[in-house]
Scaffold this motif. Structure first.
Motif, PDB file in Angstrom:
ATOM      1  N   GLY A  55       0.690  -1.452  -0.080  1.00 44.99           N
ATOM      2  CA  GLY A  55       0.033   0.394  -0.118  1.00 44.99           C
ATOM      3  C   GLY A  55       1.104   0.921  -0.111  1.00 44.99           C
ATOM      4  O   GLY A  55       0.335   2.321   0.845  1.00 44.99           O
ATOM      5  N   LYS A  56       1.806   1.565  -0.649  1.00 43.31           N
ATOM      6  CA  LYS A  56       2.354   2.509  -0.659  1.00 43.31           C
ATOM      7  C   LYS A  56       2.877   2.487  -2.470  1.00 43.31           C
ATOM      8  O   LYS A  56       3.037   1.926  -3.068  1.00 43.31           O
ATOM      9  CB  LYS A  56       4.533   2.425   0.097  1.00 43.31           C
ATOM     10  N   LYS A  57       3.435   4.362  -2.583  1.00 44.92           N
ATOM     11  CA  LYS A  57       4.406   4.313  -3.742  1.00 44.92           C
ATOM     12  C   LYS A  57       5.446   4.015  -3.855  1.00 44.92           C
ATOM     13  O   LYS A  57       6.384   3.966  -2.989  1.00 44.92           O
ATOM     14  CB  LYS A  57       4.300   6.154  -3.647  1.00 44.92           C
ATOM     15  N   PRO A  58       5.679   3.763  -5.056  1.00 42.38           N
ATOM     16  CA  PRO A  58       7.173   3.431  -5.686  1.00 42.38           C
ATOM     17  C   PRO A  58       8.571   3.778  -5.171  1.00 42.38           C
ATOM     18  O   PRO A  58       9.428   3.733  -5.027  1.00 42.38           O
ATOM     19  CB  PRO A  58       7.397   2.928  -7.348  1.00 42.38           C
ATOM     20  N   SER A  59       8.011   5.288  -5.107  1.00 45.03           N
ATOM     21  CA  SER A  59       8.935   6.658  -4.805  1.00 45.03           C
ATOM     22  C   SER A  59       8.876   5.935  -3.162  1.00 45.03           C
ATOM     23  O   SER A  59      10.428   6.413  -2.492  1.00 45.03           O
ATOM     24  CB  SER A  59       8.439   7.206  -5.215  1.00 45.03           C
ATOM     25  N   ALA A  60       7.817   6.154  -2.353  1.00 47.42           N
ATOM     26  CA  ALA A  60       8.649   5.279  -1.086  1.00 47.42           C
ATOM     27  C   ALA A  60       8.961   4.744  -0.858  1.00 47.42           C
ATOM     28  O   ALA A  60      10.434   5.243   0.420  1.00 47.42           O
ATOM     29  CB  ALA A  60       6.988   5.909  -0.310  1.00 47.42           C
ATOM     30  N   ILE A  61       8.910   3.360  -1.124  1.00 51.58           N
ATOM     31  CA  ILE A  61       9.383   2.061  -0.852  1.00 51.58           C
ATOM     32  C   ILE A  61      10.959   2.214  -1.157  1.00 51.58           C
ATOM     33  O   ILE A  61      12.206   1.957  -0.751  1.00 51.58           O
ATOM     34  CB  ILE A  61       9.411   0.811  -1.895  1.00 51.58           C
ATOM     35  N   TYR A  62      11.487   3.077  -2.542  1.00 48.85           N
ATOM     36  CA  TYR A  62      13.078   3.204  -2.405  1.00 48.85           C
ATOM     37  C   TYR A  62      13.051   4.060  -1.893  1.00 48.85           C
ATOM     38  O   TYR A  62      14.623   4.450  -1.657  1.00 48.85           O
ATOM     39  CB  TYR A  62      13.429   3.718  -4.188  1.00 48.85           C
ATOM     40  N   SER A  63      12.970   5.454  -1.410  1.00 45.10           N
ATOM     41  CA  SER A  63      12.735   6.488  -0.717  1.00 45.10           C
ATOM     42  C   SER A  63      13.198   5.604   0.568  1.00 45.10           C
ATOM     43  O   SER A  63      15.293   5.945   1.566  1.00 45.10           O
ATOM     44  CB  SER A  63      12.432   7.508  -0.356  1.00 45.10           C
TER      45      SER A  63
END
Length: 101
Positions: A55-63
């Motif tokens: 339930g997260k955005k890919p950019s949040a996981i990457y960060s």
């Protein structure tokens, strides 16, 4: 008691049992689905799929991967040598790393 009354009571009991069995089947299907998802979390998956699973955005996981310096090759990996190569995540290891760090 008359035969018709006994049949009505028996049918009502059968319907209650069927409803209870339907609830049990639904609960078991949910459990199986959760087991399947957990088993698949141990495999490498695209960053976008991993993000959608939690339930997260890919950019949040990457960060988070970069900020917390999660180990490459264990939690995440790049496929290809180019700067914009796709990133894959082992979601089980990602979760484990978050819990243990």
């Amino acid at each position: 008691m008359e035969l018709a009354e006994l049949e009505r009571i028996a049918n009502a009991n059968i319907l209650e049992e069927i409803a209870a069995l339907k609830e049990t089947v639904t609960a078991l299907q949910s459990t199986i689905q959760n087991i399947d998802i957990a088993a698949n979390d141990c495999e490498w998956m695209a960053l976008s799929l991993a993000a959608s699973r939690i339930g997260k955005k890919p950019s949040a996981i990457y960060s988070r991967i970069k900020r917390e310096k999660m180990p490459e090759g264990l939690v995440w990996k790049k496929v290809g040598g180019a700067r914009n190569s796709p990133i894959y995540v082992n979601l089980a290891k990602y979760r484990e790393y978050l819990i243990n760090s």
